[in-house]
Scaffold this motif. Sequence first.
Motif: not given
Lengths: 562, 211
Positions: A22, A37, A39, A107, A117, A422, A515, A521, A526
């Motif tokens: 991302y 987004d 994130k 996030f 999202d 992240i 996650e 990342p 996702n």
Amino acid sequence: MSGITADDAMAEAPQERQGDSYLTAETGLASWLLTTDHKRVALLYAAALTAFFFIGGAAAVLIRLELFTPASDLVSAEGYNRLFTLHGLVMVWFFLVPAIPNTLGNFLLPLMIGARDLAFPRLNLFSWYLFMGAGLLLLAALLLGGVDTGWTFYTPFSTGYAHSNVLLAALAVVLVGFSSVATGVNMLATVHLLRAPGMGWFRLPLLVWSIYGTALVMVLATPVLAAALLLVVAERAFGLPIFDPRQGGDPLLFQHLFWFYSHPAVYIMILPAFGVVSEIVPCFARRRIFGYTFMVYAILMIALLGFLVWGHHMFVSGQSLYASLVFSFLSFVIAVPSAIKVFNWSFTLYRGQISFQAPMLYALGFIGLFTLGGLTGLVLASVPVNRHVTDTYYVVAHFHFIMVGGAVTALYGGLHFWWPKITGRMPPDGWARFAAVLMFFGFSFTFFPMFVMGFLGMPRRYASYPPEFQVWHVLASAGAVLLAAAYLLPMGYLAWSLVRGRRAGDDPWNATGLEWRTASPPPRDNFRVPPIVEEAAYLYHPRHEGPRHEEQEPHRDQGGGT
Amino acid sequence: MSGDVAAALREPWDSLRRQREAAEFGVWIFLGSEALLFAGLLLAFAVNRTLHPAGFAASGRETDIVFGTVNTLVLLTSSLAMAVGSEAARAGLRRLALRALATVLLLGLTFLVLKGFEWAKDLREQLWPGAGFRLAEPGARLFFGLYWTMTALHALHLAGGLAVVGWLSWQGWRGTRPLGSPAFQVAALYWHLVDVVWILLYPLLYLGGRA
């Protein structure tokens, strides 16, 4: 089945898959400022919040400098009022309230429930712009000379007497409230309608639950603050009498409306921290969370009871003694779900296979500091003791233990825990452990002396004080130096890790949770394959066994398949 | 119609039905939030009315019941038109939908214009609780403090609603927004809230003291 395909895809692709994360999917300033987004919006929030943390922190440094000596030598009494008002306004509304929900929450929420999202991606971006607009209004209020009412805007001082930029600051807070409501609506709709197939309510990770509870409180409490502040604006700007006692109004009405928001706001700040700690503790104890269902009900209970205890801020306001007793009782009641959470974290540690990596150190620090903050809250909730310590440093210490020792410590813990997700880079663990320990001691040195001096009678909100309190103030100011270092240090090494940090795998901590079932990342959407959930959360070991102590029990993937 | 559905579908949704569900869910939550915003003001009104019953009754007789009643009728009718418009849009009846939305805009504007005349009249009658305020009863100033705040906040919400409905109608008319978009139902829900708030304000501000 599909989960297996996703895993295979990840196993084949080496870690050099930065091209389609991302972070690199689009480039250019516009791709950030116009992004939908979740994130990237989370990172936009993180950047803005860091700036506000510096502003609010600078005010705190000046306050601690001023209080180093008993005389009012660095700033005038008037300037001191403006300093602590600035500190409170910035830290409460522009740092703590959005701190975890809008950065980590933004996030992680879609990632944790297996969504592409948030439910309303454009609303998410819009709420950031509202936040920035409000932030600029507040900065304008500060640059034009500041505000001197305290963060609480108490009437009739704020409406009739204060000679400062009350209007600008109040409007900034109303506006940032709308940003909060937009976030809350978005998160609630996301949790209700975007959970992956198989992700039932009682399979949700506790961070999702705690953000859900937070979002409920945000949506239902914030508008009442907006109403109260709009009435202040009406009275101050247009001379419409509402609270003015000279015209028959009731200034206490403002306090009721204000605390109807501002007490639940405490839970807006601390509930997401509970969620973060509930993710970290099981992972580094290799243990299923103890009492998952009770943890969920405790979150909801806190969100509900949080609305019923506001009167404990008003024990000395002259409200009915019977009201005070009811509020006192309910304040004791709300300690029960909080205590359930502390006990359950402790039981999760019991016979766990604990490793003391940096996120775990933060989480353990949180549990200790939050417990102390919570227990002193009970002291304050009893009416007779409250009379004694009202408006003293005891209160200051209490709420800093909850909001700084609790919420900020958890934020730093969560930041370290999810940093690899992240950014794709590991934080340097040695430095991170050092910073975590330093934060605990720095915090304790800063705020523990305040309990003592508060109980001895040192009142809050004064620039000068009798010399017998100096020893405690010097302790606190010295501790603040350590604390500031502990806050700045991670900013340094985390930035360093962006360039030089070890690359993280998809799941560097061997954690459960969706996650961790995608790249670090993550890609723009996702998940390459939409996940299907077949297991409850936190399956760190089989249901009826404890974790083995010789070697780490290989955990089963939550979204990963069979 | 499948092209229509594709045009109305947005990230991150896979089906328009789910997206519509989310949009309506989201706006209901937002309406709950709005309800608490007005609840704060209504609480302030209730408290002061209890503290100063005579002053509030006397003030309630001073507001203009003709404007108030006509505006109530105008707004209730606009809600009917809004309901027709949103359902017609969902059913794909383009002409009916656009006509109904135009009626909503017209009635909403009528409300604001009438409200403007009413405010002007109130000012002429010295009902602004500043210097030269006409009423002497204790609490009358508070009543009018709340009167101006609540009607202004309501008018602000109505103006916001007008902007949203106007924008959607424009897009619907130009054809840039498919009629299947959930936005029409969302706007309708918001419009009804503005209506419901007025239904609470009307008896409090215009009927109190007149019984």
